[in-house]
Design an enzyme around this catalytic site. Structure first.
Site, short mmCIF file in Angstrom:
data_model
loop_
_atom_site.label_atom_id
_atom_site.label_comp_id
_atom_site.label_asym_id
_atom_site.label_seq_id
_atom_site.Cartn_x
_atom_site.Cartn_y
_atom_site.Cartn_z
N SER A 82 44.02 41.68 38.79
CA SER A 82 43.13 40.63 38.01
C SER A 82 44.06 40.08 36.85
O SER A 82 43.74 39.15 36.32
CB SER A 82 42.19 41.64 37.24
OG SER A 82 42.75 42.40 36.45
N LYS A 141 46.99 38.36 28.74
CA LYS A 141 45.88 38.27 29.52
C LYS A 141 44.81 38.53 28.75
O LYS A 141 44.62 38.67 27.77
CB LYS A 141 45.91 39.84 30.29
CG LYS A 141 44.81 39.59 31.40
CD LYS A 141 44.78 41.05 32.26
CE LYS A 141 44.03 41.15 33.35
NZ LYS A 141 43.96 42.38 34.00
N SER A 179 46.50 46.04 39.04
CA SER A 179 46.36 44.73 38.37
C SER A 179 47.55 44.11 37.80
O SER A 179 47.52 42.74 37.33
CB SER A 179 45.04 44.49 37.59
OG SER A 179 43.63 44.68 38.43
#
Length: 450
Positions: free
Chosen positions: A152, A77, A176
């Site tokens: 996210s 990420k 997330s």
């Protein structure tokens, strides 16, 4: 050009000489070239990945492989620092911003020989759960174009589901990692707070932030966790995963959340959850109930979000002053709201969360796993309304500080849904042992629509 498989499958193939790190990397890069233009998972591909794969193959040829992760391609990420790569945090103002070095979790992966493939799309500033990123483009769900992969860590969930990498790291502050795992039909694990270092990860709310892996199947965590959690904790949970396959269901201490009724979920999710419970009971499981004041969860999630907004507002204040146009109006509104909160209101939110944490730890004590859906809904269209309750079922585990994970529990209505398992802080091994046994009874998710 087939999907690379998960970490466990690829690790076995590498050890047996049936594949090479260079071949595994080429396969991922070919799939990225073919599919990522329509998915939007990757923001950056590492320029050193080929050299890392070649070095792994050289070590293995000399009998010096570093372990089961040596040569396995893993993506990150884009709020996790990796030396030589940018870290944007999904924010336009940080475009091209070079990482100062490796995050501790990345250093641990490199020490285990993993090939760092690149950086993945995410919600802007990690504040949201759709991955409708206005600075870098939408990341699409591999099961249905035009639909969210969750967030996210949406790029992480979508990349694993699409077979663009063997595993990915995400971050989880209110859900997330688990929400994208649920929407994309993969497994996502948030360990107990502090079990995986957040050093070198751009913070959102330090007391709620977790780093967690997303993988195709739960067994793929066994080679990963010793590197990420350290040999003692990682070895314990890897052994629990192995033992869990044959654990008698009747001996597992399982419970559902009391008063979490079907009205709190989309009908297809409620039906899939009840069918899952029936499947487990039919295989011998005894499922009790645990009280966790579910009527308070939406308000608790909002208190957690308030802390995130306030801390992010402070962290980004200098950058906003330098480059206000580098933040979208949507993110600016969240940060402005956080900046406007009084110290008294923030302290009250922290006190309320601390009170809940004590009650949650008491309620979860002695359980191997508490069972509930990961999210109240499946993935939804970007162009439709965004539900405000996406994290209502996940935030409690961040507030409590304990481990939680999402497993695919079928595809009601054609889209994956997730089964969430959670436990008290430090009970990661017990949770994973239960999850391994339960996963064996769940229907496999459908292949992505690529």
């Amino acid at each position: 050009m087939t999907a690379p498989g998960g970490v466990a499958e690829l690790s076995t193939a590498l050890a047996a000489g049936e594949s090479s790190a260079a071949a595994a990397l080429r396969n991922c890069l070919q799939r990225i070239e073919r599919f990522d233009a329509q998915l939007g998972c990757f923001l950056h591909l590492s320029e050193s990945a080929e050299a890392e794969a070649n070095a792994s193959d050289a070590r293995r040829a000399q009998g010096r492989a570093l372990g089961p992760l040596d040569g396995v391609p893993i993506a990150l990420k884009d709020n996790i620092h990796a030396a030589g790569q940018p870290t944007t945090n999904g924010i336009g103002a940080l475009r091209g911003r070079a990482a100062p070095g490796d995050a501790e979790c990345v250093r641990q992966l490199r020490a285990a020989g993993a090939v760092i493939l690149g950086k993945l799309n995410m919600e802007e500033g990690a504040l949201g759960a759709t991955n409708d990123n206005r600075a870098y483009g939408r990341c699409h769900n591999p099961h249905r174009p035009g639909f969210t992969p969750g967030g996210s860590s949406g790029g992480s969930g979508a990349a694993v589901a699409a077979g663009l990498c063997a595993a990915a790291l995400g971050t989880d502050t209110l859900g997330s990692v688990r929400i994208p795992a649920s929407y994309c039909g993969v497994a996502g694990f948030k360990p107990s707070h502090g079990w995986i270092s957040c050093e070198g990860v751009l913070p959102l709310c330090a007391e709620l932030d977790h780093v967690g892996p997303l993988v195709p199947r739960l067994r793929d965590l066994a080679p990963l966790l010793p590197a990420l959690c350290g040999p003692a904790r990682g070895g314990e949970v890897a052994a629990a995963l192995a033992a869990g396959i044959s654990a008698p269901l009747a001996k597992l201490r399982l419970a559902r959340v009391a008063r979490l009724g079907a009205s709190a979920m989309a009908p297809e999710v409620a039906d899939a959850f009840e069918q899952t419970l029936q499947r487990l009971r039919g295989a011998g499981a005894v499922i009790g109930e645990v009280e966790l004041a579910v009527e308070e969860w939406p308000a608790l999630r909002r208190r957690g979000l308030l802390l995130c907004e306030a801390e992010a507002a402070r962290a980004f204040a200098p950058e906003i002053r330098r480059n206000p146009e580098g933040f979208t109006p949507q993110l600016r509104a969240l940060l402005d709201y956080g900046a406007a909160q009084s110290a008294e209101r923030i302290a009250a939110a922290r006190a309320r969360i601390a009170h809940f944490r004590r009650r949650a730890c008491d309620a979860l004590a002695g359980l191997d796993a508490m069972l509930l859906p990961t999210a109240p809904q499946t993935a939804f269209a970007f162009d439709g309304p965004t539900p405000d309750d996406q994290a209502d079922f996940t935030a409690f585990a961040n507030l409590a500080g304990g481990p939680a994970l999402s497993l695919p529990m079928g595809a009601p209505g054609g889209l994956p849904a997730g089964l969430q398992l959670a436990a008290a802080p430090g009970a990661d091994a017990a949770l994973l042992r239960a999850a391994a046994r339960i996963e064996a009874l769940l229907p496999a998710p459908p292949p992505p629509a690529l």
